[in-house]
Structure formats: C-alpha cells, structure tokens
Design a protein around this motif. Sequence first.
Motif, mmCIF file in Angstrom:
data_model
loop_
_atom_site.group_PDB
_atom_site.id
_atom_site.type_symbol
_atom_site.label_atom_id
_atom_site.label_comp_id
_atom_site.label_asym_id
_atom_site.label_seq_id
_atom_site.Cartn_x
_atom_site.Cartn_y
_atom_site.Cartn_z
ATOM 1 N N SER A 118 61.833 -50.468 -58.089
ATOM 2 C CA SER A 118 62.128 -49.183 -56.918
ATOM 3 C C SER A 118 62.438 -48.236 -57.332
ATOM 4 O O SER A 118 62.348 -47.228 -56.640
ATOM 5 N N ARG A 119 62.943 -47.906 -58.536
ATOM 6 C CA ARG A 119 63.352 -46.462 -58.983
ATOM 7 C C ARG A 119 62.070 -45.701 -59.073
ATOM 8 O O ARG A 119 62.252 -44.459 -59.471
ATOM 9 N N PHE A 121 60.677 -44.823 -56.523
ATOM 10 C CA PHE A 121 60.488 -44.152 -55.266
ATOM 11 C C PHE A 121 61.893 -43.586 -54.822
ATOM 12 O O PHE A 121 62.954 -44.184 -55.478
ATOM 13 N N TRP A 126 61.473 -46.159 -50.314
ATOM 14 C CA TRP A 126 61.414 -47.458 -50.775
ATOM 15 C C TRP A 126 61.989 -48.208 -49.654
ATOM 16 O O TRP A 126 61.514 -49.454 -49.167
ATOM 17 N N ALA A 129 59.215 -48.843 -47.212
ATOM 18 C CA ALA A 129 58.149 -49.628 -47.791
ATOM 19 C C ALA A 129 58.582 -50.872 -47.746
ATOM 20 O O ALA A 129 57.773 -52.028 -47.458
ATOM 21 N N GLN A 130 59.720 -51.350 -48.153
ATOM 22 C CA GLN A 130 60.140 -52.847 -48.171
ATOM 23 C C GLN A 130 60.053 -53.347 -46.511
ATOM 24 O O GLN A 130 59.631 -54.618 -46.376
ATOM 25 N N PRO A 139 63.373 -57.001 -56.225
ATOM 26 C CA PRO A 139 63.468 -55.825 -57.151
ATOM 27 C C PRO A 139 63.593 -56.016 -58.451
ATOM 28 O O PRO A 139 64.117 -57.223 -58.928
ATOM 29 N N TRP A 151 52.626 -53.335 -59.662
ATOM 30 C CA TRP A 151 53.029 -54.285 -58.473
ATOM 31 C C TRP A 151 52.751 -55.532 -59.044
ATOM 32 O O TRP A 151 51.569 -55.999 -59.085
ATOM 33 N N THR A 187 51.743 -46.919 -50.244
ATOM 34 C CA THR A 187 52.933 -46.875 -51.007
ATOM 35 C C THR A 187 52.867 -46.291 -52.325
ATOM 36 O O THR A 187 53.765 -45.360 -52.682
ATOM 37 N N ALA A 191 54.896 -42.753 -54.564
ATOM 38 C CA ALA A 191 55.635 -42.817 -55.986
ATOM 39 C C ALA A 191 56.192 -41.696 -56.459
ATOM 40 O O ALA A 191 55.361 -40.694 -56.021
#
Length: 298
Positions: A118-119, A121, A126, A129-130, A139, A151, A187, A191
Amino acid sequence: MTDFEKSRIVAHGPSTRPVQIDGGGVVGFGPEALHDVVRQARENFIAMNVEHLNMLPPIGRWSDGEVKTMDDGEQQVMLFGETLDQFTASADFDDPFQSGDLGGEAPARLEVKLQVESRNFDPAVWAEAQAECPLPIEPVHKWSSLPPIEWLISVPVAWGAAKFLGSFLERMGEAIADGLLDWLKSTSRKAHEPGRDRYVTLSFDLPDRRAVYGFIPFAADDEELAAARNALDSAGTLAEVAGRMNDGVATDAHLVAYLFDGTEWRLAWFVTDAGAFRTKYFTENLPDPEKFLGRPLV
C-alpha cells in the motif's frame, strides 16, 4: 555453466525495534514473530529476490537464522542464506511441468485474495481503492524505498491433476471478472510515480508452500489491458500445472514461473535445490526491470 560462485550471506532481519518506514507508519515485531521467521527459514524455501522483483528468478535462499539480543535490549533476527547456482538454457525444450494426466475435477469457484504494497499510494487514495476493490485485500510490506507496482493474486491450491476449461477469470466470480481489470487500471494511475510499468502476479500456492507463478506485465500507458484479460482468462494452464504438482509431479521444484507472451503462457524459470533455471524464451524476452522500479537495478 553458472553465472556466479555460490556464497554464504548473512543479513539483519526484522526486529522488535520500532522502525519508521517510507510512506508513513511504524513497523515493529514481537519476539514470537521473530522466532517464527527463523522457523520458516529452516522449514521452508524462502526466496532471496532482487529488489523485490519476484518476476526475476531468486538469486538465493534464506535457510537458517537466530534471534539475538542487541546492545539496546531489543531483539533482532540474523538471517543466514546462500546464493543459488544460476543456469540458462541455450535452446528451447519441452515444458516438463505440463506433462501428465488430468483426470480430476476442477473446482467451479475459487477463493482468492489480492496482496498489495500500500505504500505505493497516498493513505486516502489507498483507503478508497480498498473499498472499491472486487477482491479481498491483504497488505504486504516490502523493505524498500518504493516497491514495484505489483498486484499479486493469491490462489490457494486445493485440487489435484484436473483440467480447467473455459475462462479462468470467471472462476473467481462474475463480479470479479467484470470489475477487476477496471479497478487495476484506475488504481494503477493513482500510484506514486505512475509512469512506471506494473505487473499482475498470479500465485498458485500449494499446501507445502511450493508455488506456481504467472507474471502479466503491462505498460503504464496500456489503457485496454487486453493482454492482461487474455492472460487471466487462460490461467487454467497454470492451475493445471499447480494441480499436477499437488498430486506429486515435479516434487523437487520449489517455484515454477510462467510469463504471458500476449497469446499463451510460456515457461520462464524454475527453482530446485540444484539452482535456478532460466528458459531460453525468458532470457530473450525478459521485461526491463528498470521500467518497474523507475530507476536502475542496484
């Protein structure tokens, strides 16, 4: 012929000491977690990857460790490993992992999850997006300043040698099949350093911790993701390889990796105790690692 001499490697692993990581947040580990790291290194194959790019065959493995008490009273894992001999095929050869009967019954529906660092974003991006992701998200933390945009779709293998017919993507569920690629596109654009290329990794995870990987690289400006859809639709090929391995085929292989060539899955590399073996196809068609990192390899 190997590319380099095998050598012993010692590294400082995780500790109980709180550490500020890039992108925000503090990470620390309890003593039990440290001992679990050592146990996993002793009992399982833990790959030593280059720059967290698991698309590349591992350069070594972590095989042992110990938990030490440091001068400040905190505990830290010392990991011990060794490099793997590296082999490159000079000619094409038949895929040894796609041979064998397929007499079993394939599952109609698969339970999968998405693993993401997740870092890549901003926290608010994030969180949104989740909430919108059609897959459950887990994560993961990679110890680098800015990890590649990957991904990883994790698929637990609970079947044996079985034929997978039709669209593999649809076996994840209709809602996922309809929404996953659109979610990946939108997504990815949000980034950090969105000009980097990115890739989808399919990880078929066997109960004994071996795995079959399928890598689907795509460029930052790829708006259609047609190759990614074709790759996911045809991933039954990888599921069949994983099923054969789950039934006892190629028991000496820890990791088996495929690369999608736009039309079909091609064997890229595999790892045994003897070393890491690259195919001629992978050597000639390896995607440029710098495009995923946004900088040269260290």
